[in-house]
Enzyme design. Structure first.
Site, short mmCIF file in Angstrom:
data_model
loop_
_atom_site.label_atom_id
_atom_site.label_comp_id
_atom_site.label_asym_id
_atom_site.label_seq_id
_atom_site.Cartn_x
_atom_site.Cartn_y
_atom_site.Cartn_z
N THR A 23 37.78 30.79 38.58
CA THR A 23 37.00 31.16 39.76
C THR A 23 35.61 31.06 39.73
OG1 THR A 23 38.82 33.03 39.85
CG2 THR A 23 36.60 33.49 41.31
N VAL B 207 43.70 30.49 41.38
CA VAL B 207 45.05 31.40 41.72
C VAL B 207 45.10 32.73 41.52
CG1 VAL B 207 46.10 29.45 40.08
CG2 VAL B 207 45.30 31.62 38.78
N LEU C 45 38.65 31.51 49.61
CA LEU C 45 39.86 32.58 49.51
C LEU C 45 40.03 33.24 48.56
CD1 LEU C 45 42.11 33.38 51.40
CD2 LEU C 45 43.58 31.55 50.85
N LYS C 46 39.84 32.73 47.33
CA LYS C 46 40.07 33.45 45.75
C LYS C 46 39.28 34.49 45.95
CE LYS C 46 41.36 34.91 41.84
NZ LYS C 46 41.06 33.86 40.70
N LEU C 47 37.75 34.14 46.13
CA LEU C 47 36.82 35.22 46.36
C LEU C 47 37.15 36.50 47.33
CD1 LEU C 47 33.48 33.35 46.23
CD2 LEU C 47 35.16 34.32 44.13
#
Length: 299
Positions: A96, A121, A170-172
């Protein structure tokens, strides 16, 4: 896709990813700065490399799972980094880092003829070990299709965009929402105990109602009420992810009122409880102020 797969970073997530690949029949060449982490995989038949570059000299596809953006840039682009490797053609980043660093690294690797795939992920350590991760893939569609036979052993592959960095965005958002759920669950349960409520009863009722979330349903039972605080993700990393999300919002000029308050509580937790402690200890920040403990029967 056949051949040797490279893995750099054998921490909580990388260890599970590498283990899963070995279990599904892949040949691995791995590197980690910690000898003890490498030793485990040497005993399981993986080839041990002396540097990221040495991994990229052997493997056409290299996966990285690393703790911070600075470490990612050093591993990918440093003097002994992956960009110097002779064999590498595809770089897949599970870390990340935020969209800006992902784009910077992707552009630099592209100049060396290496395709970068963004693949942050969610699913935690258990998901990595059991092949149940949710991957947020972005980058060149043909390259993603080519590496999917490897990635599908790790979990669900969702292509979220055709530009490197979109998966990071999107992960954040995901991690900000988790950080927010943890913060408000900590505040609510500490307040409930201070008001005289039993923590076990509180969670039973909340989980039958509209206030339930991943923390009330799972994390508080597994890690808080029993006072183990062993969920496997550090406060410092959570604060890093929240800050990356705030930086993204700033760059896009989107106001984040709730997220700003959440960020302050995570900063305080890092300072007060410790950066290396697991994220469920956020409840201890509130407990210390309120003079109570969210202690269930399991403790």
């Amino acid at each position: 896709m056949s051949g040797i797969v490279g893995v750099v970073g054998l921490g909580n997530m990388g260890r599970g990813i590498a283990s899963r690949l070995l279990e599904t029949g892949h040949k691995l060449v791995v590197f980690d700065v910690r000898p003890q982490a490498q030793r485990e995989f040497a005993e399981r038949g993986a080839t041990i490399a002396g540097s990221p570059r040495a991994v990229a000299d052997e493997a056409a596809v290299v996966l990285v799972s690393l703790p911070t953006p600075d470490v990612v840039k050093q591993v990918a682009l440093g003097a002994d980094g992956l960009v110097q490797g002779r064999a590498i053609k595809t770089y897949i980043d599970f870390s990340t880092t935020g969209p800006q660093v992902a784009r910077e690294v992707g552009e630099a690797l592209a100049q060396a003829g290496i395709q970068a795939i963004d693949a942050p992920v969610t699913g935690a350590v258990t998901g990595a070990a059991t092949g149940k991760l949710q991957m947020m893939l972005s980058g060149d569609r043909a390259t993603i299709a080519a590496v999917t036979p490897v990635l599908q052993h790790l979990g669900h592959c969702e292509v979220v965009g055709d530009r490197v960095g979109m998966g990071q965005s999107l992960k954040l958002l995901n991690n900000l929402m988790v950080a927010t759920a943890m913060a408000i669950t900590a505040e609510a349960t500490v307040l409930g105990v201070k008001a005289g409520l039993d923590p076990d009863v509180m969670l039973r009722v909340l989980n039958r109602g509209s206030g339930r979330n991943i923390c009330t349903e799972e994390r508080w039972h597994k890690h808080v009420l029993n006072r183990k605080f062993d969920n496997g993700f550090a406060n410092g990393l959570m604060r890093k992810d929240v800050r990356l999300c705030m930086d993204m919002a700033e760059s896009l000029q989107v106001p984040m009122w709730v997220a700003t308050a959440v960020d302050r509580l995570w900063m305080q937790t890092v300072l007060q409880v410790g950066a290396e402690q697991n994220t469920t200890t956020i409840v201890q920040t509130l407990e210390q102020w309120a003079g109570v403990e969210v202690r269930g029967n399991a403790a």
